[in-house]
Scaffold this active site. Structure first.
Site, PDB file in Angstrom:
ATOM      1  N   LYS A  24     -47.906 -17.521 -43.918  1.00 11.39           N
ATOM      2  CA  LYS A  24     -49.272 -17.939 -44.253  1.00 11.39           C
ATOM      3  C   LYS A  24     -50.260 -17.379 -43.216  1.00 11.39           C
ATOM      4  O   LYS A  24     -49.848 -16.847 -42.173  1.00 11.39           O
ATOM      5  CB  LYS A  24     -49.318 -19.476 -44.303  1.00 11.39           C
ATOM      6  CG  LYS A  24     -48.383 -20.083 -45.359  1.00 11.39           C
ATOM      7  CD  LYS A  24     -48.516 -21.602 -45.382  1.00 11.39           C
ATOM      8  CE  LYS A  24     -47.459 -22.251 -46.249  1.00 11.39           C
ATOM      9  NZ  LYS A  24     -47.603 -23.732 -46.279  1.00 11.39           N
TER      10      LYS A  24
ATOM     11  N   TYR B  27     -49.854 -22.842 -55.824  1.00 10.62           N
ATOM     12  CA  TYR B  27     -49.665 -24.243 -55.464  1.00 10.62           C
ATOM     13  C   TYR B  27     -50.062 -25.196 -56.597  1.00 10.62           C
ATOM     14  O   TYR B  27     -50.434 -26.343 -56.337  1.00 10.62           O
ATOM     15  CB  TYR B  27     -50.437 -24.561 -54.182  1.00 10.62           C
ATOM     16  CG  TYR B  27     -49.673 -24.209 -52.913  1.00 10.62           C
ATOM     17  CD1 TYR B  27     -48.341 -24.600 -52.739  1.00 10.62           C
ATOM     18  CD2 TYR B  27     -50.289 -23.517 -51.872  1.00 10.62           C
ATOM     19  CE1 TYR B  27     -47.649 -24.288 -51.573  1.00 10.62           C
ATOM     20  CE2 TYR B  27     -49.593 -23.206 -50.697  1.00 10.62           C
ATOM     21  CZ  TYR B  27     -48.277 -23.605 -50.563  1.00 10.62           C
ATOM     22  OH  TYR B  27     -47.596 -23.307 -49.408  1.00 10.62           O
TER      23      TYR B  27
ATOM     24  N   ASN C 192     -48.398 -24.896 -41.244  1.00  7.04           N
ATOM     25  CA  ASN C 192     -46.944 -24.852 -41.024  1.00  7.04           C
ATOM     26  C   ASN C 192     -46.354 -23.454 -41.211  1.00  7.04           C
ATOM     27  O   ASN C 192     -45.156 -23.302 -41.414  1.00  7.04           O
ATOM     28  CB  ASN C 192     -46.224 -25.923 -41.852  1.00  7.04           C
ATOM     29  CG  ASN C 192     -46.378 -25.730 -43.348  1.00  7.04           C
ATOM     30  OD1 ASN C 192     -46.973 -24.764 -43.794  1.00  7.04           O
ATOM     31  ND2 ASN C 192     -45.835 -26.657 -44.113  1.00  7.04           N
TER      32      ASN C 192
ATOM     33  N   HIS D 298     -44.046 -20.310 -46.153  1.00  9.52           N
ATOM     34  CA  HIS D 298     -43.668 -20.901 -47.441  1.00  9.52           C
ATOM     35  C   HIS D 298     -42.322 -20.328 -47.881  1.00  9.52           C
ATOM     36  O   HIS D 298     -42.049 -19.155 -47.651  1.00  9.52           O
ATOM     37  CB  HIS D 298     -44.711 -20.558 -48.511  1.00  9.52           C
ATOM     38  CG  HIS D 298     -44.224 -20.804 -49.910  1.00  9.52           C
ATOM     39  ND1 HIS D 298     -44.288 -22.046 -50.497  1.00  9.52           N
ATOM     40  CD2 HIS D 298     -43.614 -19.980 -50.817  1.00  9.52           C
ATOM     41  CE1 HIS D 298     -43.753 -21.976 -51.719  1.00  9.52           C
ATOM     42  NE2 HIS D 298     -43.341 -20.734 -51.933  1.00  9.52           N
TER      43      HIS D 298
ATOM     44  N   GLU E 242     -42.669 -17.409 -58.566  1.00 18.16           N
ATOM     45  CA  GLU E 242     -43.454 -16.922 -57.427  1.00 18.16           C
ATOM     46  C   GLU E 242     -43.267 -15.424 -57.199  1.00 18.16           C
ATOM     47  O   GLU E 242     -44.221 -14.722 -56.873  1.00 18.16           O
ATOM     48  CB  GLU E 242     -43.097 -17.749 -56.178  1.00 18.16           C
ATOM     49  CG  GLU E 242     -43.584 -19.189 -56.317  1.00 18.16           C
ATOM     50  CD  GLU E 242     -42.978 -20.169 -55.312  1.00 18.16           C
ATOM     51  OE1 GLU E 242     -42.195 -19.740 -54.434  1.00 18.16           O
ATOM     52  OE2 GLU E 242     -43.299 -21.371 -55.414  1.00 18.16           O
TER      53      GLU E 242
END
Ligand code: DAT
Ligand code: MG
Length: 149
Positions: free
Chosen positions: A9, A49, A112, A115, A126
Site C-alpha cells: 500500500k 475494497y 498496515n 494487502h 483481485e
C-alpha cells in the site's frame, strides 16, 4: 499450484519497504508472476475494497489507498493464498506476531502497509481487477534485428 494477489500500500511504498517485502516472499519460495507500480483511482479502490463499503472506515481506506503509488503483485506457490496471509500477519499490526510483515514493519491498522487476498475467490477477482484476465504477464517483446548496436 495457487496464485494470490498482494499489494504494498502507499505507506509501504513511501517508506521504502517494497524491497524487504519482495525479499520475504522470495525467501519463502513463492514465485513472482507479475508486478507493477501504479496509482489507484477512486473507482478501483472502491471496487477492490467493495466488501467493506458499509464499514465506518471505508472513506478513509479509499483516500489512503489513492494517496500514492502502490506495488501490485501476483505470487504463485503451493497454498499461496493462505501462505501469503501468514507472512503478512494479522490485520491490526498491534496484534501481528513479530516475524510477520505487519508485525515487524507497522503499528496501526489504518497504515498496515500490505494487502493479501483472503480466499481463492478474492484472489481470482483481485488479479483480474489489477492485471486483467491474461494468464501471463504482459512482457514487451522486441525484435533483436531492429536494435541499433
Ligand atoms: P486484511 O487487510 O487483513 O484482509 P480486512 O479485509 O478486514 O483486513 O480490512 C481491509 C483493510 O481495511 C485493512 O487492511 C485495514 C483497513 N481496516 C480494517 N479494519 C479497520 C478498522 N477497524 N479501522 C480502520 N481501518 C481498518
Ligand atoms: Mg481483506
Amino acid at each position: 499450484m495457487e496464485r494470490t494477489f498482494v499489494m504494498v500500500k502507499p505507506d509501504g511504498v513511501r517508506r521504502g519497504l517494497v524491497g524487504p517485502i519482495l525479499t520475504r516472499f522470495e525467501q519463502k519460495g513463492f514465485k513472482l508472476q507479475d508486478l507493477k507500480l501504479m496509482m489507484i483511482d477512486r473507482e478501483l479502490a472502491e471496487q477492490h475494497y467493495g466488501e467493506h463499503r458499509e464499514r465506518p472506515f471505508f472513506g478513509e481506506l479509499v483516500s489512503f489507498l489513492t494517496s500514492g503509488k502502490v506495488c501490485a503483485m501476483v505470487w504463485e506457490g503451493p497454498n499461496a493464498i493462505a501462505g501469503a496471509r501468514l507472512l503478512i500477519g494479522q490485520t491490526n499490526p498491534a496484534n501481528a506476531a513479530p516475524g510477520t510483515i505487519r508485525g515487524d514493519f507497522a503499528l496501526e491498522v489504518s497504515e498496515n502497509i500490505i494487502h493479501g487476498s483472503d480466499s481463492a475467490e478474492s484472489a481470482g477477482r483481485e488479479i483480474a481487477l489489477f492485471f486483467g484476465d491474461a494468464e501471463e504477464p504482459d512482457i514487451p517483446r522486441f525484435n533483436i534485428d531492429e536494435i541499433d548496436s
